[in-house]
Design a protein around this motif. Sequence first.
Motif, PDB file in Angstrom:
ATOM      1  N   UNK A  75      49.762  38.615  44.366  1.00 31.69           N
ATOM      2  CA  UNK A  75      49.236  39.975  44.332  1.00 31.69           C
ATOM      3  C   UNK A  75      47.749  39.889  44.641  1.00 31.69           C
ATOM      4  N   UNK A  76      47.381  39.718  45.930  1.00 32.87           N
ATOM      5  CA  UNK A  76      45.985  39.483  46.292  1.00 32.87           C
ATOM      6  C   UNK A  76      45.017  40.594  45.895  1.00 32.87           C
ATOM      7  N   UNK A  77      45.543  41.763  45.514  1.00 34.79           N
ATOM      8  CA  UNK A  77      44.659  42.828  45.037  1.00 34.79           C
ATOM      9  C   UNK A  77      44.254  42.579  43.586  1.00 34.79           C
ATOM     10  N   UNK A  78      44.904  41.628  42.932  1.00 35.33           N
ATOM     11  CA  UNK A  78      44.604  41.271  41.537  1.00 35.33           C
ATOM     12  C   UNK A  78      43.547  40.173  41.546  1.00 35.33           C
ATOM     13  N   UNK A  79      42.286  40.581  41.493  1.00 35.06           N
ATOM     14  CA  UNK A  79      41.154  39.652  41.526  1.00 35.06           C
ATOM     15  C   UNK A  79      40.328  39.872  40.269  1.00 35.06           C
ATOM     16  N   UNK A  80      40.050  38.797  39.558  1.00 35.71           N
ATOM     17  CA  UNK A  80      39.192  38.857  38.380  1.00 35.71           C
ATOM     18  C   UNK A  80      38.004  37.945  38.606  1.00 35.71           C
ATOM     19  N   UNK A  81      36.865  38.304  38.042  1.00 29.87           N
ATOM     20  CA  UNK A  81      35.679  37.463  38.201  1.00 29.87           C
ATOM     21  C   UNK A  81      34.819  37.520  36.952  1.00 29.87           C
ATOM     22  N   UNK A  82      34.049  36.461  36.764  1.00 32.76           N
ATOM     23  CA  UNK A  82      33.127  36.392  35.637  1.00 32.76           C
ATOM     24  C   UNK A  82      31.874  35.658  36.094  1.00 32.76           C
ATOM     25  N   UNK A  83      30.701  36.202  35.762  1.00 29.82           N
ATOM     26  CA  UNK A  83      29.471  35.502  36.135  1.00 29.82           C
ATOM     27  C   UNK A  83      29.290  34.239  35.286  1.00 29.82           C
TER      28      UNK A  83
END
Length: 92
Positions: A75-83
């Motif tokens: 599900x390439x629209x499911x992107x999570x990120x953290x600095x």
Amino acid sequence: MRPGARISLAGWTGASRHAGPVDVFLVTQGATYSLARIGAGGAGGGPGHFRRSGVAVPGDVPPGAAVLVVIDPGNPMEIDSIPVAVMGLVGR
């Protein structure tokens, strides 16, 4: 985190069923470093949980601000990120 060090990664994708592997990247100063592909499911939680210890941080990652990015390829629209902060090597 420090270049050349090993880190532990854990999290979840929010999937209600087995999510398959997730891809983890470190993005800093215009460069992208692939850290791991981690299988999700059964990691002490629901079907979308993932966990891996001993993930190597590449030795050539420059110090400074960075972003840890997790993508579910199913599900390439499911992107999570953290600095995150990449610390310089001691003695440099």
